[in-house]
Design a protein around this motif. Sequence first.
Motif, PDB file in Angstrom:
ATOM      1  N   GLN A   1     -16.358  -3.104  16.986  1.00 45.48           N
ATOM      2  CA  GLN A   1     -15.324  -2.294  16.332  1.00 45.48           C
ATOM      3  C   GLN A   1     -15.288  -2.568  14.827  1.00 45.48           C
ATOM      4  OE1 GLN A   1     -13.190  -0.216  18.063  1.00 45.48           O
ATOM      5  NE2 GLN A   1     -13.946  -0.741  20.079  1.00 45.48           N
ATOM      6  N   PRO A   2     -16.425  -2.561  14.150  1.00 44.16           N
ATOM      7  CA  PRO A   2     -16.437  -3.006  12.746  1.00 44.16           C
ATOM      8  C   PRO A   2     -15.585  -2.157  11.821  1.00 44.16           C
ATOM      9  CG  PRO A   2     -18.495  -1.908  13.300  1.00 44.16           C
ATOM     10  CD  PRO A   2     -17.766  -2.110  14.596  1.00 44.16           C
ATOM     11  N   GLU A   3     -15.520  -0.851  12.041  1.00 50.92           N
ATOM     12  CA  GLU A   3     -14.747   0.010  11.147  1.00 50.92           C
ATOM     13  C   GLU A   3     -13.253  -0.300  11.245  1.00 50.92           C
ATOM     14  OE1 GLU A   3     -15.602   4.115  11.686  1.00 50.92           O
ATOM     15  OE2 GLU A   3     -17.740   3.911  11.227  1.00 50.92           O
ATOM     16  N   ARG A   4     -12.779  -0.618  12.440  1.00 51.32           N
ATOM     17  CA  ARG A   4     -11.368  -0.920  12.615  1.00 51.32           C
ATOM     18  C   ARG A   4     -11.019  -2.265  11.961  1.00 51.32           C
ATOM     19  NH1 ARG A   4      -9.461  -0.103  18.585  1.00 51.32           N
ATOM     20  NH2 ARG A   4      -7.559   0.678  17.600  1.00 51.32           N
ATOM     21  N   VAL A   5     -11.913  -3.227  12.075  1.00 50.08           N
ATOM     22  CA  VAL A   5     -11.673  -4.520  11.444  1.00 50.08           C
ATOM     23  C   VAL A   5     -11.664  -4.366   9.928  1.00 50.08           C
ATOM     24  CG1 VAL A   5     -12.504  -6.882  11.165  1.00 50.08           C
ATOM     25  CG2 VAL A   5     -12.701  -5.745  13.388  1.00 50.08           C
ATOM     26  N   ARG A   6     -12.633  -3.632   9.390  1.00 50.25           N
ATOM     27  CA  ARG A   6     -12.687  -3.426   7.944  1.00 50.25           C
ATOM     28  C   ARG A   6     -11.449  -2.675   7.454  1.00 50.25           C
ATOM     29  NH1 ARG A   6     -18.369  -2.235   9.090  1.00 50.25           N
ATOM     30  NH2 ARG A   6     -17.895   0.003   8.997  1.00 50.25           N
ATOM     31  N   GLY A   7     -11.019  -1.664   8.216  1.00 53.72           N
ATOM     32  CA  GLY A   7      -9.834  -0.903   7.845  1.00 53.72           C
ATOM     33  C   GLY A   7      -8.580  -1.766   7.845  1.00 53.72           C
ATOM     34  N   TYR A   8      -8.490  -2.646   8.813  1.00 60.33           N
ATOM     35  CA  TYR A   8      -7.335  -3.544   8.881  1.00 60.33           C
ATOM     36  C   TYR A   8      -7.301  -4.464   7.658  1.00 60.33           C
ATOM     37  CZ  TYR A   8      -4.109  -7.120  10.551  1.00 60.33           C
ATOM     38  OH  TYR A   8      -3.055  -8.002  10.657  1.00 60.33           O
ATOM     39  N   ILE A   9      -8.443  -5.011   7.293  1.00 64.52           N
ATOM     40  CA  ILE A   9      -8.527  -5.903   6.131  1.00 64.52           C
ATOM     41  C   ILE A   9      -8.133  -5.154   4.860  1.00 64.52           C
ATOM     42  CG2 ILE A   9     -10.111  -7.222   4.681  1.00 64.52           C
ATOM     43  CD1 ILE A   9     -11.696  -7.872   7.255  1.00 64.52           C
ATOM     44  N   ARG A  10      -8.645  -3.945   4.683  1.00 66.13           N
ATOM     45  CA  ARG A  10      -8.323  -3.168   3.479  1.00 66.13           C
ATOM     46  C   ARG A  10      -6.834  -2.820   3.419  1.00 66.13           C
ATOM     47  NH1 ARG A  10     -13.511  -0.587   4.376  1.00 66.13           N
ATOM     48  NH2 ARG A  10     -12.440   0.929   5.703  1.00 66.13           N
ATOM     49  N   ALA A  11      -6.258  -2.402   4.556  1.00 65.15           N
ATOM     50  CA  ALA A  11      -4.844  -2.023   4.581  1.00 65.15           C
ATOM     51  C   ALA A  11      -3.957  -3.229   4.265  1.00 65.15           C
ATOM     52  CB  ALA A  11      -4.478  -1.434   5.944  1.00 65.15           C
ATOM     53  N   HIS A  12      -4.300  -4.376   4.808  1.00 66.99           N
ATOM     54  CA  HIS A  12      -3.516  -5.584   4.543  1.00 66.99           C
ATOM     55  C   HIS A  12      -3.617  -5.956   3.070  1.00 66.99           C
ATOM     56  CE1 HIS A  12      -2.342  -9.849   4.636  1.00 66.99           C
ATOM     57  NE2 HIS A  12      -1.718  -9.575   5.768  1.00 66.99           N
ATOM     58  N   ALA A  13      -4.817  -5.903   2.516  1.00 68.65           N
ATOM     59  CA  ALA A  13      -5.016  -6.232   1.104  1.00 68.65           C
ATOM     60  C   ALA A  13      -4.262  -5.268   0.201  1.00 68.65           C
ATOM     61  CB  ALA A  13      -6.508  -6.209   0.773  1.00 68.65           C
ATOM     62  N   GLN A  14      -4.272  -3.988   0.551  1.00 62.69           N
ATOM     63  CA  GLN A  14      -3.547  -2.994  -0.237  1.00 62.69           C
ATOM     64  C   GLN A  14      -2.043  -3.280  -0.197  1.00 62.69           C
ATOM     65  OE1 GLN A  14      -4.307   1.059   0.978  1.00 62.69           O
ATOM     66  NE2 GLN A  14      -3.242   1.951  -0.772  1.00 62.69           N
ATOM     67  N   ALA A  15      -1.552  -3.687   0.968  1.00 65.62           N
ATOM     68  CA  ALA A  15      -0.133  -4.000   1.107  1.00 65.62           C
ATOM     69  C   ALA A  15       0.251  -5.212   0.262  1.00 65.62           C
ATOM     70  CB  ALA A  15       0.206  -4.247   2.577  1.00 65.62           C
ATOM     71  N   VAL A  16      -0.604  -6.225   0.217  1.00 64.60           N
ATOM     72  CA  VAL A  16      -0.326  -7.405  -0.598  1.00 64.60           C
ATOM     73  C   VAL A  16      -0.287  -7.030  -2.075  1.00 64.60           C
ATOM     74  CG1 VAL A  16      -1.258  -9.626  -1.374  1.00 64.60           C
ATOM     75  CG2 VAL A  16      -1.217  -9.072   1.071  1.00 64.60           C
ATOM     76  N   ASP A  17      -1.247  -6.225  -2.523  1.00 65.50           N
ATOM     77  CA  ASP A  17      -1.251  -5.786  -3.920  1.00 65.50           C
ATOM     78  C   ASP A  17       0.035  -5.020  -4.251  1.00 65.50           C
ATOM     79  OD1 ASP A  17      -3.678  -6.944  -4.431  1.00 65.50           O
ATOM     80  OD2 ASP A  17      -4.837  -5.092  -4.219  1.00 65.50           O
ATOM     81  N   TRP A  18       0.420  -4.148  -3.328  1.00 68.47           N
ATOM     82  CA  TRP A  18       1.636  -3.350  -3.542  1.00 68.47           C
ATOM     83  C   TRP A  18       2.853  -4.263  -3.600  1.00 68.47           C
ATOM     84  CZ3 TRP A  18       6.303  -2.433  -1.284  1.00 68.47           C
ATOM     85  CH2 TRP A  18       6.994  -1.273  -1.655  1.00 68.47           C
ATOM     86  N   LEU A  19       2.935  -5.233  -2.703  1.00 65.07           N
ATOM     87  CA  LEU A  19       4.073  -6.139  -2.649  1.00 65.07           C
ATOM     88  C   LEU A  19       4.184  -6.994  -3.904  1.00 65.07           C
ATOM     89  CD1 LEU A  19       6.408  -7.445  -1.073  1.00 65.07           C
ATOM     90  CD2 LEU A  19       4.730  -8.906   0.070  1.00 65.07           C
ATOM     91  N   ARG A  20       3.057  -7.378  -4.457  1.00 59.51           N
ATOM     92  CA  ARG A  20       3.064  -8.254  -5.629  1.00 59.51           C
ATOM     93  C   ARG A  20       3.347  -7.504  -6.933  1.00 59.51           C
ATOM     94  NH1 ARG A  20      -0.260 -13.309  -4.853  1.00 59.51           N
ATOM     95  NH2 ARG A  20      -0.614 -13.161  -7.080  1.00 59.51           N
ATOM     96  N   GLU A  21       3.393  -6.197  -6.885  1.00 65.65           N
ATOM     97  CA  GLU A  21       3.667  -5.395  -8.075  1.00 65.65           C
ATOM     98  C   GLU A  21       5.180  -5.387  -8.341  1.00 65.65           C
ATOM     99  OE1 GLU A  21       3.731  -3.612 -11.294  1.00 65.65           O
ATOM    100  OE2 GLU A  21       1.712  -3.780 -10.417  1.00 65.65           O
ATOM    101  N   PRO A  22       5.631  -5.949  -9.463  1.00 62.62           N
ATOM    102  CA  PRO A  22       7.083  -6.064  -9.722  1.00 62.62           C
ATOM    103  C   PRO A  22       7.845  -4.757  -9.623  1.00 62.62           C
ATOM    104  CG  PRO A  22       5.850  -7.391 -11.286  1.00 62.62           C
ATOM    105  CD  PRO A  22       4.827  -6.589 -10.525  1.00 62.62           C
ATOM    106  N   ARG A  23       7.239  -3.664 -10.016  1.00 59.01           N
ATOM    107  CA  ARG A  23       7.973  -2.397 -10.004  1.00 59.01           C
ATOM    108  C   ARG A  23       8.302  -1.923  -8.589  1.00 59.01           C
ATOM    109  NH1 ARG A  23       2.729   0.716 -12.139  1.00 59.01           N
ATOM    110  NH2 ARG A  23       1.669   1.114 -10.169  1.00 59.01           N
ATOM    111  N   ASN A  24       7.650  -2.526  -7.577  1.00 54.36           N
ATOM    112  CA  ASN A  24       7.901  -2.141  -6.192  1.00 54.36           C
ATOM    113  C   ASN A  24       8.943  -3.033  -5.518  1.00 54.36           C
ATOM    114  OD1 ASN A  24       5.906  -0.130  -6.333  1.00 54.36           O
ATOM    115  ND2 ASN A  24       4.296  -1.575  -5.743  1.00 54.36           N
ATOM    116  N   LYS A  25       9.527  -3.942  -6.278  1.00 51.88           N
ATOM    117  CA  LYS A  25      10.395  -4.950  -5.662  1.00 51.88           C
ATOM    118  C   LYS A  25      11.547  -4.342  -4.876  1.00 51.88           C
ATOM    119  CE  LYS A  25      13.401  -8.891  -6.614  1.00 51.88           C
ATOM    120  NZ  LYS A  25      13.972  -9.799  -7.640  1.00 51.88           N
ATOM    121  N   ASP A  26      12.272  -3.409  -5.466  1.00 50.38           N
ATOM    122  CA  ASP A  26      13.446  -2.856  -4.789  1.00 50.38           C
ATOM    123  C   ASP A  26      13.075  -2.212  -3.459  1.00 50.38           C
ATOM    124  OD1 ASP A  26      15.054  -3.737  -6.827  1.00 50.38           O
ATOM    125  OD2 ASP A  26      15.200  -1.784  -7.827  1.00 50.38           O
ATOM    126  N   GLU A  27      11.997  -1.448  -3.464  1.00 50.31           N
ATOM    127  CA  GLU A  27      11.565  -0.812  -2.222  1.00 50.31           C
ATOM    128  C   GLU A  27      11.072  -1.857  -1.228  1.00 50.31           C
ATOM    129  OE1 GLU A  27       8.665   2.775  -0.567  1.00 50.31           O
ATOM    130  OE2 GLU A  27       8.614   2.210  -2.682  1.00 50.31           O
TER     131      GLU A  27
END
Length: 348
Positions: free
Chosen positions: A243-269
Amino acid sequence: MSVKKFLKQASMFMRFLSISSLAALVAGCAGGARVVAETPAPLRIIVFPGAFNWPLWIAQDKGFFASERLAVAITPTPNSTFQMKGLIQGEFDIAMTAMDNVIAYREGQGEAGVDGPDLVAVMGSDAGFLRLVASPESRGYADLRGKTLSVDALTTGYAFVLLELLERHGLLLERDYKTERAGGVLQRYQALLERKHAATILVAPFDAMAQAQGFHRLANATDELGHYQGVVASVRQSWARAQPERVRGYIRAHAQAVDWLREPRNKDEALRIFLAHMPPNTPPQSAETAYHALLSGPESFQRRGQIDLAGVETVVRLRAKFGRLGARLHGAAYYYDPSFHEAAFGNH
């Protein structure tokens, strides 16, 4: 608390439903009916309940999983044995678990009565956020002498971190203190508040929540241990290679979420998302506490899911010291398959 009762209560805590994932796919993609029909079964994730799942909540609510054509079904676990047994027996696809659990079960040293010879980590999440927290009357290590401390399992997870911290301060297991199984961090936190045990390893922000009620933080584990790899995404390598595509997709989605969370302008949301996934009676201030604890220090969430191999080496050293006597362990790289991470970001 029975596993059945725990899962019922924790489902309120997590609020992760595969139905909502599928709804996001329908809303976010053209030709919704056709896309849903072609969507594979939900990716089954098992996690410990806690604020450290914040990136998963964000990936869910912001559609990052959906953009990778992933539906997710996330199950909270009461302890590591339930989690790892379920992963090894194929009841779950990915476990967000302590790196030490991957090593323990791959080497046949787990407590669940099953071995996972093809378990590997495919992504790093954090350095553990590990804190040694003690009862209000225990203001230092000396006050733990003769007391009972709680762990998840006696030979896996973060128990070895507890043993190492106490040994560095002159206390030895059985000679100076005892340990008792209490379950995952949520149960250990509750047991500590109920004064069932004198101290335990908590994960931020549970330590701050305990401190607000008069308990004492005696140590930040990474301050004393240096590099340490805490939570990782673990899989059965045989399943992941199919299931390599699903594993890669999971890694990318998690990484994108971390980047979004660490962005100060997204704090309130981000705070709103946090509270939406917590129990209804969660005080709003807890979101600010979690934000500060999980994002303001050097530990934080690991960017792009990059695992810390030096931290894995620390985990290996602790297991070699406190684990099964005479057992042969491998180097850090043996327990990590980088191919999925490399392919996820095109850096292979």
